[in-house]
Scaffold this motif. Structure first.
Motif, PDB file in Angstrom:
ATOM      1  N   VAL A 191       0.831  -1.216   0.000  1.00 17.26           N
ATOM      2  CA  VAL A 191       0.000   0.000   0.000  1.00 17.26           C
ATOM      3  C   VAL A 191       0.860   1.258   0.000  1.00 17.26           C
ATOM      4  O   VAL A 191       0.625   2.187  -0.781  1.00 17.26           O
ATOM      5  CB  VAL A 191      -0.954   0.015   1.223  1.00 17.26           C
TER       6      VAL A 191
ATOM      7  N   PHE B  44       0.356   7.779  -3.646  1.00 17.27           N
ATOM      8  CA  PHE B  44       0.646   8.226  -2.280  1.00 17.27           C
ATOM      9  C   PHE B  44       2.090   8.709  -2.154  1.00 17.27           C
ATOM     10  O   PHE B  44       2.375   9.699  -1.497  1.00 17.27           O
ATOM     11  CB  PHE B  44       0.433   7.083  -1.275  1.00 17.27           C
TER      12      PHE B  44
ATOM     13  N   VAL C  95      -5.318  10.861   0.247  1.00 20.28           N
ATOM     14  CA  VAL C  95      -4.371  11.170   1.324  1.00 20.28           C
ATOM     15  C   VAL C  95      -5.123  11.715   2.537  1.00 20.28           C
ATOM     16  O   VAL C  95      -4.872  11.313   3.675  1.00 20.28           O
ATOM     17  CB  VAL C  95      -3.312  12.196   0.837  1.00 20.28           C
TER      18      VAL C  95
ATOM     19  N   ILE D 100      -5.360  10.127   6.355  1.00 25.89           N
ATOM     20  CA  ILE D 100      -4.896  10.836   7.565  1.00 25.89           C
ATOM     21  C   ILE D 100      -6.020  10.875   8.606  1.00 25.89           C
ATOM     22  O   ILE D 100      -5.782  10.688   9.808  1.00 25.89           O
ATOM     23  CB  ILE D 100      -4.405  12.265   7.231  1.00 25.89           C
ATOM     24  N   PHE D 101      -7.252  11.099   8.140  1.00 24.92           N
ATOM     25  CA  PHE D 101      -8.402  11.099   9.063  1.00 24.92           C
ATOM     26  C   PHE D 101      -8.513   9.738   9.757  1.00 24.92           C
ATOM     27  O   PHE D 101      -8.749   9.650  10.969  1.00 24.92           O
ATOM     28  CB  PHE D 101      -9.670  11.422   8.273  1.00 24.92           C
ATOM     29  N   GLU D 102      -8.303   8.685   8.999  1.00 24.77           N
ATOM     30  CA  GLU D 102      -8.332   7.334   9.574  1.00 24.77           C
ATOM     31  C   GLU D 102      -7.180   7.144  10.561  1.00 24.77           C
ATOM     32  O   GLU D 102      -7.351   6.559  11.640  1.00 24.77           O
ATOM     33  CB  GLU D 102      -8.268   6.285   8.456  1.00 24.77           C
TER      34      GLU D 102
ATOM     35  N   GLN E 165      -5.677   9.546  12.263  1.00 20.62           N
ATOM     36  CA  GLN E 165      -5.988  10.323  13.476  1.00 20.62           C
ATOM     37  C   GLN E 165      -6.930   9.545  14.396  1.00 20.62           C
ATOM     38  O   GLN E 165      -6.773   9.537  15.616  1.00 20.62           O
ATOM     39  CB  GLN E 165      -6.624  11.674  13.094  1.00 20.62           C
TER      40      GLN E 165
ATOM     41  N   GLN F  63       5.369  13.560   8.437  1.00 16.73           N
ATOM     42  CA  GLN F  63       5.811  12.202   8.068  1.00 16.73           C
ATOM     43  C   GLN F  63       4.610  11.451   7.486  1.00 16.73           C
ATOM     44  O   GLN F  63       4.355  10.299   7.841  1.00 16.73           O
ATOM     45  CB  GLN F  63       6.356  11.479   9.294  1.00 16.73           C
ATOM     46  N   ALA F  64       3.875  12.094   6.577  1.00 20.42           N
ATOM     47  CA  ALA F  64       2.591  11.565   6.123  1.00 20.42           C
ATOM     48  C   ALA F  64       2.628  10.100   5.687  1.00 20.42           C
ATOM     49  O   ALA F  64       1.767   9.315   6.078  1.00 20.42           O
ATOM     50  CB  ALA F  64       2.056  12.438   4.986  1.00 20.42           C
ATOM     51  N   LEU F  65       3.632   9.738   4.892  1.00 17.87           N
ATOM     52  CA  LEU F  65       3.657   8.365   4.384  1.00 17.87           C
ATOM     53  C   LEU F  65       3.922   7.371   5.529  1.00 17.87           C
ATOM     54  O   LEU F  65       3.447   6.234   5.487  1.00 17.87           O
ATOM     55  CB  LEU F  65       4.725   8.223   3.290  1.00 17.87           C
ATOM     56  N   CYS F  66       4.648   7.819   6.537  1.00 18.74           N
ATOM     57  CA  CYS F  66       4.877   6.973   7.717  1.00 18.74           C
ATOM     58  C   CYS F  66       3.577   6.847   8.521  1.00 18.74           C
ATOM     59  O   CYS F  66       3.300   5.785   9.101  1.00 18.74           O
ATOM     60  CB  CYS F  66       5.982   7.557   8.586  1.00 18.74           C
TER      61      CYS F  66
ATOM     62  N   MET G 201       0.659   6.861   7.170  1.00 13.20           N
ATOM     63  CA  MET G 201      -0.127   5.889   6.413  1.00 13.20           C
ATOM     64  C   MET G 201       0.381   4.474   6.682  1.00 13.20           C
ATOM     65  O   MET G 201      -0.410   3.537   6.821  1.00 13.20           O
ATOM     66  CB  MET G 201      -0.066   6.202   4.915  1.00 13.20           C
TER      67      MET G 201
ATOM     68  N   SER H 197      -1.172   3.340   9.797  1.00 10.94           N
ATOM     69  CA  SER H 197      -2.592   3.016   9.603  1.00 10.94           C
ATOM     70  C   SER H 197      -2.765   1.647   8.969  1.00 10.94           C
ATOM     71  O   SER H 197      -3.613   0.861   9.396  1.00 10.94           O
ATOM     72  CB  SER H 197      -3.272   4.009   8.658  1.00 10.94           C
ATOM     73  N   VAL H 198      -1.979   1.391   7.917  1.00  9.77           N
ATOM     74  CA  VAL H 198      -2.138   0.111   7.228  1.00  9.77           C
ATOM     75  C   VAL H 198      -1.725  -1.024   8.167  1.00  9.77           C
ATOM     76  O   VAL H 198      -2.372  -2.074   8.217  1.00  9.77           O
ATOM     77  CB  VAL H 198      -1.317   0.064   5.917  1.00  9.77           C
TER      78      VAL H 198
ATOM     79  N   LEU I 136      -1.956  -1.063  11.418  1.00 13.17           N
ATOM     80  CA  LEU I 136      -3.003  -1.262  12.430  1.00 13.17           C
ATOM     81  C   LEU I 136      -4.247  -1.909  11.822  1.00 13.17           C
ATOM     82  O   LEU I 136      -4.915  -2.722  12.462  1.00 13.17           O
ATOM     83  CB  LEU I 136      -3.341   0.070  13.107  1.00 13.17           C
TER      84      LEU I 136
ATOM     85  N   PHE J 182     -13.240   2.055   9.023  1.00 14.55           N
ATOM     86  CA  PHE J 182     -14.057   1.657  10.174  1.00 14.55           C
ATOM     87  C   PHE J 182     -15.473   1.278   9.749  1.00 14.55           C
ATOM     88  O   PHE J 182     -16.129   0.467  10.385  1.00 14.55           O
ATOM     89  CB  PHE J 182     -14.091   2.781  11.212  1.00 14.55           C
TER      90      PHE J 182
ATOM     91  N   GLY K 275       5.603  11.915  -0.415  1.00 10.78           N
ATOM     92  CA  GLY K 275       4.782  11.027   0.414  1.00 10.78           C
ATOM     93  C   GLY K 275       3.461  11.597   0.900  1.00 10.78           C
ATOM     94  O   GLY K 275       2.958  11.182   1.931  1.00 10.78           O
TER      95      GLY K 275
END
Lengths: 439, 477
Positions: free
Chosen positions: A87, A93, A108, A112-114, A116, A329-332, A334, A337-338, A340, B5, B271
């Motif tokens: 991903v 991305f 994107v 990020i919302f996910e 957060q 560190q947006a991609l980090c 993400m 998230s993936v 988790l 979710f 990124g």
């Protein structure tokens, strides 16, 4: 030489002519000659992709890749699910900029919302930002969130990760905040040492890490009660894997939860890029630094996501901004998230339980070796310190067998770490090698 | 589309980890969280499709033209990512014994030499994680320098009014007061105003050259001299280095400390917001203050040395965004001494080409030759036709083009800042020129249509005010 310029020399000439120029040099003719570099750069000549690959592979081959790692100390060797790499390797991305143009950046923004949401769930806090650089800068930014004109005294646990302490120190020096270090006793923050120094007018915050650098689980709740008694804030640094099992910062009264997100799917990478996560209470929401994504609707009433609460940020507030942070560190984020999503609630708990059980098994086995003892008696998660006669000898012996042992501490101790990746067989092997060395 | 979710079903999962092969009693409930976190419960197929769908709603450099001014959205070469994934870099623990991390240290050492040469500096640090972080680090070096000389009165940082917002924000975080220096009508620094402002309280000046309107400030030597004569130091914001690599060096213009945005100029991917790298370079007199540790080399190999008693300390864990540095190093090795100036030359060529083919209809904020980016002002279009910079930007979205930077720099009204970069072929520029011209035409004939755009994006214009007024920042279960 290598190049990524599509236009041919002929095309460049045509482009120049179409704008009334005859040579590339004319584009720079207004720059004073005496400023221009009158020689070639002192760099190697450019190379084809194959040659570059050979050079870089050769450099990389000068490092030793350990298959079996029992060292943590701020960088943890966890299993990374394949879906994470797949991903986060998607070029959309990877090659996007910060999602300023929401209409073509929903992917994107939603991710990020996910993210957060997941950070809020992990920490128990109300609001998360979209990430900062790493755990240490998250800590330093959190300290800045707590300092006000009159409240500038920052208490920092000496049991926190040394790099986090260093970064907090540097930031405090720069901004003029007063830093008071809280000493360690029996591997934990000695809260009794600060009781006398707390002041209702000047206290800004206490920074405490749990599990701390020595792996010990701190009494965060007591720390929170203590610091709240003078109206100051508690910043709790936490390990995201441990949060699959252990009490959340919110449950223990933290005002800000921060941490190093590297365990959530990021390779060791010689220290970076990693992920700084930050979450806080609704009351402190507008003091959070960095990007924050919010849910809204578009003109057709469709759900959509957008960068929000930007009145905190540098591009609006300039010198009055809550922080200077722009890129994060947006991609980090993400990646986390993936990770988790892939492990889910059960998998995260399983990872946490495995870390806990394997570390305790390793500690138990090591401490049965004559001459080896566990230094601290408190509860720990997946790291612990042993004392033994000759740390260097033990670690060398492990290294010869392709095992990266625990981190040697300056006082002769070894800080060990076990994760779900260390099998019982690996652990037994480590114990055997240590036993043999110390015989 | 659904959130992770909302897709979740209790009991679904991926099978990632094995059962634990040792048994040990778990911690007492008093140490444990009361409730498991609400994380998604999904099969791998569902996760994979979810993100594929999100990717389709994301515009990256790979999806099309991305002339986002001051962000240098050039192509991100794939070899860079492959090199960063080599186990000898990606699988190395930051606290491994030095002799087992020689490859990583060698890479940092080489990057130090190469980037120092490109910038005209004497030493580098790769700890800063992003441009703004580099600014903060550079300003800390300036602060430490003055303090080491017993000079505690230099509290002011001079920043042009055209500067990026991170400049004043960084100065503030470093404990300085910000003094704004006005720009001349031609977009360059008002040297008279600078002379008035520079005094014994001046710690330094922050500047980018070419400046934020895409012009090379011809008075740069005078500017840096004014600051030096007042006892201050000069900080170079490397945001615009892509215009001048191998042609002019910040060190030769009189700058004492610089930061580079490796994720802009040196082709590392951004990124969706990061990670970047804000490598900082400095002249010899600032070297003692660099963040610790530094990489050194002797006959036994490479070392991480905490040998700097005057160091400002650390600004980040370990050694920075290391894998980003690996990507940038790969890029420098690829281009080499010939390719680096060639990249800048073509960035400037592409920019002048676009500007020249637009300036007959669009009003340029500064109608002289530009460097790697140009700024247009839509002030008149706004006045006459009620078409704003925002409207033009949103119309570009419907044409598959990422809009330029909007409303920056602040000194230009209704600004659009265009930076094509060197990696775009002529036909992409020609297409963008045509689209810009068509939009202008539409602004003349059917301006109201532009207020409706975009029409064909996954979502249309958003209620940003509502988002900020009623913050909804996480999914509620």
């Amino acid at each position: 030489m290598g190049s990524y310029i599509p236009s041919t020399v002929k095309e460049r000439q045509e482009m120049l002519e179409s704008i009334g120029l005859s040579s590339i040099d004319q584009l720079f003719s207004h720059i004073p000659e005496e400023l221009k570099l009158d020689r070639e750069l002192d760099l190697p000549s450019g190379k084809s992709e194959m040659e570059v690959s050979r050079v870089m592979n050769n450099i990389a081959s000068h490092s030793v890749v350990f298959d079996s790692i029992f060292r943590g100390a701020g960088a943890y060797d966890h299993y990374i699910p394949s879906i994470v790499k797949s991903v986060t390797g998607k070029e959309e991305f990877v090659t996007a900029y910060t999602p300023y143009q929401a209409e073509i950046s929903q992917g994107v923004l939603q991710s990020i919302f996910e993210y957060q949401t997941m950070i809020c769930e992990l920490t128990g806090m109300d609001v998360s930002n979209a990430s900062v650089y790493d755990g240490a800068t998250a800590a330093a930014e959190a300290v800045n969130m707590c300092c006000e004109r009159s409240r500038q005294v920052v208490f920092c646990s000496e049991a926190a990760h040394p790099d986090n302490i260093r970064v907090i120190k540097t930031y405090c020096w720069a901004s003029g905040h007063q830093l008071v270090m809280v000493p360690v006793k029996d591997g934990k923050t000695d809260l009794s040492q600060i009781a006398g120094q707390l002041d209702k007018k000047t206290g800004a915050c206490l920074y405490i890490q749990s599990p701390n650098f020595f792996g010990q689980i701190e009494d965060v709740q007591q720390a929170a009660e203590l610091i709240h008694s003078v109206g100051a804030k508690l910043i709790c640094a936490c390990n995201p894997i441990a949060l699959g099992l252990l009490k959340t910062p919110a449950e223990q009264g933290a005002d800000i939860a921060v941490g190093e997100g590297q365990p959530l799917g990021m390779p060791l990478s010689f220290g970076g890029p990693y992920l700084g996560f930050m979450a806080t209470t609704s009351a402190m929401m507008r003091k959070l630094p960095g990007r924050i994504v919010g849910q809204t609707t578009d003109v057709d009433g469709k759900r959509a996501f957008v960068l929000t609460l930007q009145a905190r940020e540098q591009h609006i507030r300039r010198e009055k901004a809550s922080s200077n942070i722009c890129s994060n560190q947006a991609l980090c984020a993400m990646t986390a998230s993936v990770y988790l999503a892939a492990v889910g609630p059960d998998g995260l708990r399983q990872a946490a339980c495995s870390c806990y059980q394997k570390a305790h098994y390793l500690a138990e086995q090591l401490s049965q070796i004559e001459g080896v003892s566990l230094r601290y008696t408190g509860s720990f998660f997946h790291e612990f310190v042993t004392d033994q006669p000759d740390a260097a000898k033990v670690l060398d012996a492990l290294q010869k067998e392709g095992i990266l042992g625990g981190l040697p501490l300056e006082d002769g101790g070894i800080l060990w770490c076990a994760t779900e990746k260390n099998t019982k067989e690996d652990i037994d092997r480590v114990v055997e090698i240590v036993r043999k060395e110390l015989m | 589309m659904q959130l992770l979710f909302e897709r979740s079903h209790s009991g679904r999962k991926c099978t990632i980890l094995p059962e634990c092969d040792v048994s040990y009693q778990l911690p007492d409930a008093s140490l444990c969280r009361a409730q498991a976190p609400h994380l998604p419960q999904l099969s791998e197929n569902e996760i994979s499709r979810h993100y594929t769908e999100l990717a389709k709603q994301t515009h990256g450099v790979n999806d099309g033209f991305y002339p986002l001014g001051s962000c240098t959205m050039k192509y991100n070469p794939k070899i860079n990512d492959e090199m960063a994934a080599l186990p000898g870099f990606a699988k190395i623990h930051p606290l491994q014994p030095e002799e087992t991390a020689q490859g990583c240290l060698e890479a940092l050492y080489l990057a130090d030499r190469y980037f120092a040469e490109i910038t005209g500096m004497d030493a580098m640090t790769f700890q800063p994680a992003a441009g703004a972080h580099g600014e903060l680090t550079g300003l800390m070096l300036i602060k430490a320098y003055h303090e080491s000389r017993g000079d505690f009165e230099r509290k002011k940082i001079l920043v042009p009014d055209s500067a990026h917002g991170t400049n004043p924000a960084s100065a503030s975080m470093a404990g300085f007061q910000v003094v704004s220096i006005p720009s001349l009508p031609n977009g360059c620094v008002d040297t008279e105003a600078l002379r008035q402002a520079a005094d014994e309280h001046t710690a330094g000046l922050m500047l980018t050259n070419p400046n934020t309107v895409g012009l090379f400030d011809l008075n740069i030597s005078e500017i840096t001299s004014i600051v030096h004569n007042a006892g201050g130091l000069c900080y170079y914001d490397g945001a615009n280095l892509n215009a001048i690599m191998g042609i002019v060096r910040p060190g030769d213009m009189g700058f004492d400390v610089v930061h580079l945005n490796l994720h802009k100029t040196f082709s590392t991917p951004h990124g969706g917001g990061g990670p970047g790298s804000g490598a900082v370079g400095c002249k010899e007199m600032l070297k003692p203050f660099l963040p610790s540790p530094v990489v050194t080399k002797d006959e036994n190999g490479y070392h991480l040395c905490r040998c700097n008693p005057q160091s400002i300390g650390a600004v980040k864990e370990f050694y920075g965004n290391f894998l980003v540095v690996i990507r940038a190093l790969t890029y420098v090795l690829t281009l080499g001494k010939e390719g680096i100036p060639e990249a800048s030359s073509n960035a400037v060529l592409n920019c002048n080409y676009m500007m020249s083919h637009l300036k007959d209809i669009y009003e340029m904020a500064f109608d002289t030759g530009c460097m790697h980016e140009f700024v247009m002002t839509l002030e008149n279009l706004k006045k006459e036709k009620d078409v704003s910079a925002m409207d033009v930007a949103k119309a570009l979205l419907d044409n598959g083009i990422h809009p330029p930077t909007m409303y920056f720099p602040l000194i230009v009204h209704e600004a659009l800042m265009v930076e094509p970069t060197e990696t775009e072929p002529r036909e992409v520029l020609d297409h963008a020129i045509e689209v810009f011209r068509n939009i202008y035409e539409m602004a003349q004939t059917e301006p109201e249509k532009l207020h409706e755009m975009p029409l064909h994006t996954p979502v249309r214009r958003l209620d940003e005010v509502g988002a900020a007024r009623n913050p909804h920042l996480r999914f509620e279960f």
